[in-house]
Design a protein around this motif. Sequence first.
Motif, short mmCIF file in Angstrom:
data_model
loop_
_atom_site.label_atom_id
_atom_site.label_comp_id
_atom_site.label_asym_id
_atom_site.label_seq_id
_atom_site.Cartn_x
_atom_site.Cartn_y
_atom_site.Cartn_z
N GLU A 46 0.90 -1.16 -0.14
CA GLU A 46 -0.08 -0.02 0.02
C GLU A 46 0.89 1.43 0.14
O GLU A 46 0.60 2.21 -0.70
CB GLU A 46 -0.93 0.14 1.19
N MET A 82 -4.13 -2.22 -7.61
CA MET A 82 -4.60 -1.11 -7.03
C MET A 82 -6.44 -0.95 -7.27
O MET A 82 -7.20 -0.99 -6.60
CB MET A 82 -4.11 0.14 -7.56
N ARG A 85 -8.35 -3.48 -5.40
CA ARG A 85 -8.52 -2.91 -4.24
C ARG A 85 -9.67 -2.07 -4.18
O ARG A 85 -10.40 -2.11 -3.24
CB ARG A 85 -7.33 -2.55 -3.41
#
Length: 93
Positions: A46, A82, A85
Amino acid sequence: MYGSRTVTALFNRIPAEDFWGRPIGSQPGEGDRIAMRVRVGAIEDELQIAIRHEMKTDDLLPNAESALFKTAPPVDRAGTRMMRRLASASEDA
């Protein structure tokens, strides 16, 4: 402290995982160590995405497919991760 609130928060979570990942009153076992490494690895992923997004460094990475591994370039791999997510976060909300 480090550029943005997001980066600072993620960076500060790493030592917090070290502290909270240890069982109180005993030495951490191998399972505790592995779980902590997995959590820290997720935080580092992250953190890398946040830093790359803020610095806009994805434009500097090569966009060609790897001839050796036959995989997408790093930009596409990170972007895909990403996007997954973000999609799962929006579905949960």
